[in-house]
Scaffold this active site. Sequence first.
Site, mmCIF file in Angstrom:
data_model
loop_
_atom_site.group_PDB
_atom_site.id
_atom_site.type_symbol
_atom_site.label_atom_id
_atom_site.label_comp_id
_atom_site.label_asym_id
_atom_site.label_seq_id
_atom_site.Cartn_x
_atom_site.Cartn_y
_atom_site.Cartn_z
ATOM 1 N N GLN A 125 5.249 -0.193 0.728
ATOM 2 C CA GLN A 125 5.228 -0.118 -0.678
ATOM 3 C C GLN A 125 5.666 1.183 -0.974
ATOM 4 O O GLN A 125 7.037 1.484 -1.323
ATOM 5 C CB GLN A 125 3.893 -0.311 -1.284
ATOM 6 N N CYS A 126 4.822 1.979 -1.284
ATOM 7 C CA CYS A 126 5.407 3.437 -2.127
ATOM 8 C C CYS A 126 6.155 4.393 -1.107
ATOM 9 O O CYS A 126 6.997 4.933 -1.580
ATOM 10 C CB CYS A 126 4.133 3.951 -2.652
ATOM 11 N N VAL A 127 5.956 4.226 0.212
ATOM 12 C CA VAL A 127 6.634 5.285 1.197
ATOM 13 C C VAL A 127 7.949 4.668 1.495
ATOM 14 O O VAL A 127 9.214 5.267 1.149
ATOM 15 C CB VAL A 127 5.936 5.230 2.506
#
Length: 200
Positions: free
Chosen positions: A117-119
């Site tokens: 997701q964010c990474v």
Amino acid sequence: MNRAALVVIDVQESFRQRPMWAYASQPDIVGQVDRLVGAARGRGDLVVWVLHAEPGTGTVFDPALGHVRLIDGLSPVEGEPTLVKTSHNAFTTTNLQQLLTLAGVREVTVCGIRTEQCVETTTRVGADLGHEMTFVTDATVTFPTPHRDLPATATLEEILADPRTLSNEEMIARTEYALSGRFATIRTVAELTGAVQAGV
């Protein structure tokens, strides 16, 4: 000027407040990130800390609840910026790109929560912005991921019992397949900290 940077994404208390934390892919995320941070500082690389916030939502990501902070055991030193984002990637709602540009950074290593997701999203955007991205999978965390058709109200037990739920290993593999050769080089903590050469 720094030519390389380590960006630590969302390794924050918010996630530990969720029941799913018991099924985290990397229980020693603090130790793994700390090793990367120590190596980066030793090389004189820029270290940037990023936190995710969703103000006014009443969730574990609402700063008002006090969980939008680094997990105990991690802390910036003087000169290491801490940015707060409200988007999935660490660039869109922060001045991360400006910081990297001013520091002369071209090579960016990423770690943190969540793997896919964010990474991953930060990795893709960073690559599009012209950075040479390194994705340290064993310094990221993911969780069992429900199928899109499972209701948002599904309980943890229902998610884990659903045969369509992707395991941590499956999610990690898919992320690495998507990033490698396109957006990033996949590396390990041992490779980046010299532990392999040292026989640790």
